[in-house]
Design a protein around this motif. Structure first.
Motif, mmCIF file in Angstrom:
data_model
loop_
_atom_site.group_PDB
_atom_site.id
_atom_site.type_symbol
_atom_site.label_atom_id
_atom_site.label_comp_id
_atom_site.label_asym_id
_atom_site.label_seq_id
_atom_site.Cartn_x
_atom_site.Cartn_y
_atom_site.Cartn_z
ATOM 1 N N ALA A 179 16.440 -10.924 2.838
ATOM 2 C CA ALA A 179 17.042 -10.694 1.516
ATOM 3 C C ALA A 179 16.317 -11.509 0.448
ATOM 4 O O ALA A 179 16.087 -11.020 -0.669
ATOM 5 C CB ALA A 179 18.530 -11.038 1.547
ATOM 6 N N ALA A 180 15.930 -12.738 0.770
ATOM 7 C CA ALA A 180 15.228 -13.584 -0.198
ATOM 8 C C ALA A 180 13.876 -12.981 -0.581
ATOM 9 O O ALA A 180 13.455 -13.048 -1.736
ATOM 10 C CB ALA A 180 15.038 -14.986 0.368
ATOM 11 N N THR A 181 13.205 -12.388 0.379
ATOM 12 C CA THR A 181 11.914 -11.749 0.099
ATOM 13 C C THR A 181 12.110 -10.545 -0.820
ATOM 14 O O THR A 181 11.345 -10.348 -1.772
ATOM 15 C CB THR A 181 11.223 -11.312 1.410
ATOM 16 O OG1 THR A 181 11.061 -12.457 2.246
ATOM 17 C CG2 THR A 181 9.873 -10.663 1.156
ATOM 18 N N ILE A 182 13.135 -9.764 -0.552
ATOM 19 C CA ILE A 182 13.420 -8.597 -1.395
ATOM 20 C C ILE A 182 13.743 -9.035 -2.821
ATOM 21 O O ILE A 182 13.215 -8.469 -3.784
ATOM 22 C CB ILE A 182 14.548 -7.746 -0.788
ATOM 23 C CG1 ILE A 182 14.038 -7.091 0.508
ATOM 24 C CG2 ILE A 182 15.026 -6.687 -1.779
ATOM 25 C CD1 ILE A 182 15.084 -6.341 1.298
ATOM 26 N N ARG A 183 14.564 -10.075 -2.949
ATOM 27 C CA ARG A 183 14.899 -10.579 -4.293
ATOM 28 C C ARG A 183 13.650 -11.068 -5.019
ATOM 29 O O ARG A 183 13.446 -10.789 -6.202
ATOM 30 C CB ARG A 183 15.944 -11.703 -4.202
ATOM 31 C CG ARG A 183 17.357 -11.210 -3.938
ATOM 32 C CD ARG A 183 18.390 -12.314 -4.127
ATOM 33 N NE ARG A 183 18.149 -13.488 -3.300
ATOM 34 C CZ ARG A 183 18.571 -13.633 -2.039
ATOM 35 N NH1 ARG A 183 19.268 -12.678 -1.449
ATOM 36 N NH2 ARG A 183 18.301 -14.731 -1.355
ATOM 37 N N ASP A 184 12.786 -11.783 -4.314
ATOM 38 C CA ASP A 184 11.559 -12.301 -4.916
ATOM 39 C C ASP A 184 10.655 -11.153 -5.371
ATOM 40 O O ASP A 184 10.101 -11.186 -6.474
ATOM 41 C CB ASP A 184 10.819 -13.204 -3.914
ATOM 42 C CG ASP A 184 9.547 -13.789 -4.500
ATOM 43 O OD1 ASP A 184 9.642 -14.565 -5.476
ATOM 44 O OD2 ASP A 184 8.458 -13.451 -3.985
ATOM 45 N N LYS A 185 10.526 -10.145 -4.548
ATOM 46 C CA LYS A 185 9.690 -8.993 -4.919
ATOM 47 C C LYS A 185 10.270 -8.279 -6.133
ATOM 48 O O LYS A 185 9.523 -7.901 -7.042
ATOM 49 C CB LYS A 185 9.572 -8.030 -3.726
ATOM 50 C CG LYS A 185 8.685 -8.569 -2.605
ATOM 51 C CD LYS A 185 8.601 -7.606 -1.452
ATOM 52 C CE LYS A 185 7.603 -6.542 -1.799
ATOM 53 N NZ LYS A 185 7.136 -5.755 -0.680
ATOM 54 N N GLN A 186 11.576 -8.099 -6.155
ATOM 55 C CA GLN A 186 12.217 -7.440 -7.298
ATOM 56 C C GLN A 186 12.011 -8.253 -8.571
ATOM 57 O O GLN A 186 11.688 -7.701 -9.619
ATOM 58 C CB GLN A 186 13.717 -7.261 -7.036
ATOM 59 C CG GLN A 186 14.023 -6.160 -6.058
ATOM 60 C CD GLN A 186 15.490 -6.096 -5.688
ATOM 61 O OE1 GLN A 186 16.175 -7.116 -5.605
ATOM 62 N NE2 GLN A 186 15.973 -4.888 -5.434
ATOM 63 N N ALA A 187 12.187 -9.559 -8.469
ATOM 64 C CA ALA A 187 12.044 -10.422 -9.647
ATOM 65 C C ALA A 187 10.632 -10.380 -10.211
ATOM 66 O O ALA A 187 10.433 -10.529 -11.422
ATOM 67 C CB ALA A 187 12.427 -11.865 -9.286
ATOM 68 N N GLY A 212 8.689 -7.720 -9.982
ATOM 69 C CA GLY A 212 8.347 -6.353 -10.345
ATOM 70 C C GLY A 212 7.619 -5.559 -9.277
ATOM 71 O O GLY A 212 7.031 -4.511 -9.581
ATOM 72 N N PHE A 213 7.644 -6.018 -8.036
ATOM 73 C CA PHE A 213 6.998 -5.290 -6.951
ATOM 74 C C PHE A 213 7.979 -4.297 -6.342
ATOM 75 O O PHE A 213 9.190 -4.527 -6.353
ATOM 76 C CB PHE A 213 6.492 -6.249 -5.872
ATOM 77 C CG PHE A 213 5.408 -7.172 -6.338
ATOM 78 C CD1 PHE A 213 4.177 -6.679 -6.749
ATOM 79 C CD2 PHE A 213 5.620 -8.542 -6.381
ATOM 80 C CE1 PHE A 213 3.171 -7.539 -7.182
ATOM 81 C CE2 PHE A 213 4.627 -9.401 -6.809
ATOM 82 C CZ PHE A 213 3.397 -8.891 -7.208
ATOM 83 N N SER A 273 9.076 -2.085 0.782
ATOM 84 C CA SER A 273 7.613 -2.116 0.827
ATOM 85 C C SER A 273 7.056 -3.324 1.586
ATOM 86 O O SER A 273 6.334 -4.155 1.014
ATOM 87 C CB SER A 273 7.064 -2.076 -0.608
ATOM 88 O OG SER A 273 5.719 -1.711 -0.607
ATOM 89 N N PRO A 274 7.358 -3.446 2.886
ATOM 90 C CA PRO A 274 6.905 -4.610 3.654
ATOM 91 C C PRO A 274 5.380 -4.750 3.660
ATOM 92 O O PRO A 274 4.664 -3.758 3.735
ATOM 93 C CB PRO A 274 7.434 -4.356 5.065
ATOM 94 C CG PRO A 274 7.702 -2.897 5.121
ATOM 95 C CD PRO A 274 8.021 -2.459 3.727
ATOM 96 N N LEU A 275 4.933 -5.974 3.546
ATOM 97 C CA LEU A 275 3.520 -6.373 3.570
ATOM 98 C C LEU A 275 2.720 -5.863 2.375
ATOM 99 O O LEU A 275 1.497 -5.903 2.394
ATOM 100 C CB LEU A 275 2.816 -5.917 4.854
ATOM 101 C CG LEU A 275 3.394 -6.357 6.188
ATOM 102 C CD1 LEU A 275 2.438 -6.018 7.315
ATOM 103 C CD2 LEU A 275 3.747 -7.816 6.211
ATOM 104 N N LYS A 276 3.420 -5.383 1.357
ATOM 105 C CA LYS A 276 2.660 -4.879 0.213
ATOM 106 C C LYS A 276 3.275 -5.365 -1.092
ATOM 107 O O LYS A 276 4.452 -5.187 -1.349
ATOM 108 C CB LYS A 276 2.633 -3.358 0.225
ATOM 109 C CG LYS A 276 1.648 -2.787 -0.774
ATOM 110 C CD LYS A 276 1.420 -1.329 -0.506
ATOM 111 C CE LYS A 276 0.291 -0.798 -1.361
ATOM 112 N NZ LYS A 276 0.013 0.590 -1.047
ATOM 113 N N ARG A 277 2.430 -5.997 -1.871
ATOM 114 C CA ARG A 277 2.775 -6.359 -3.241
ATOM 115 C C ARG A 277 1.735 -5.737 -4.158
ATOM 116 O O ARG A 277 2.005 -4.783 -4.851
ATOM 117 C CB ARG A 277 2.852 -7.869 -3.405
ATOM 118 C CG ARG A 277 4.059 -8.462 -2.682
ATOM 119 C CD ARG A 277 4.195 -9.942 -2.897
ATOM 120 N NE ARG A 277 5.291 -10.455 -2.087
ATOM 121 C CZ ARG A 277 6.268 -11.195 -2.562
ATOM 122 N NH1 ARG A 277 6.302 -11.535 -3.829
ATOM 123 N NH2 ARG A 277 7.224 -11.619 -1.770
#
Length: 149
Positions: free
Chosen positions: A53-61, A63-64, A68-72
Motif C-alpha cells: 500500500a505504501a508503494t502504491i501511495r508513493d507512486k500516486q503521489a 504521478g506514476f 503498474s509493478p516495477l514501472k515508473r
C-alpha cells in the motif's frame, strides 16, 4: 533413401556449421527473451507479490500509474539486454541497472522478488525448442533451414 556413406559425408559436412547455427539460434531466443523482459514491468505477473500500500501511495503521489509493478518511468524496462557469447555458446539476459537486480532477487529490506529475466528465459523455452529442433533437423537432413530464417 541415401546410403550410409552418403549420410556420413553429409554429417561430416554439417559438423562445420553446428557452432554458427547454434549461435544464430541463441541470438533468436535471446531476442525473444529480451523483448519479453521489457514487456513484464508494468504488468502484474503470476507469482509476483502485489505492491505494498505504501508503494502504491508513493507512486500516486508522484504521478506514476498504479499499480503498474516495477514501472515508473520505463527506464528499467528499457534496460534489459541479451548477450550471446559465441565462443561459449551462452545466452544471458540482464540489465546493468542495480534496481533490476534488486527487483529480480528481492532484498533483505523488504522488496519481494519479482523475477523478470528468469521469467523471460523460462517463457522463451518453447521457442528455443522449436529453433534448436529446426537446427537439428537441418543438420541431419543437410538442409539450410536454420540459417535462413
Amino acid at each position: 533413401m541415401i546410403s550410409f556413406e552418403e549420410f556420413e559425408r553429409q554429417l561430416a559436412s554439417a559438423v562445420r556449421t553446428v557452432k554458427p547455427r547454434l549461435a544464430i539460434g541463441l541470438d533468436k531466443v535471446g531476442h525473444l527473451a529480451e523483448s519479453l523482459a521489457a514487456e513484464y514491468p508494468g504488468h502484474q505477473q503470476p507469482g509476483w507479490a502485489p505492491l505494498a500500500a505504501a508503494t502504491i501511495r508513493d507512486k500516486q503521489a508522484k504521478g506514476f500509474p498504479v499499480p503498474s509493478p516495477l514501472k515508473r518511468t520505463g527506464e528499467m524496462a528499457a534496460s534489459y539486454r541479451k548477450e550471446v557469447d559465441v565462443a561459449e555458446l551462452a545466452l544471458v539476459i540482464g540489465s546493468t541497472e542495480k534496481i533490476a537486480l534488486w527487483q529480480e532477487m528481492g532484498t533483505s529490506r523488504g522488496i519481494p522478488p519479482r523475477p523478470v529475466c528468469a521469467k523471460a528465459l523460462s517463457n522463451s523455452l518453447p521457442y528455443a525448442r522449436d529453433v534448436f529442433g529446426e537446427t537439428a533437423i537441418a543438420l541431419l537432413t543437410g538442409k539450410g533451414v536454420a540459417l535462413i530464417r
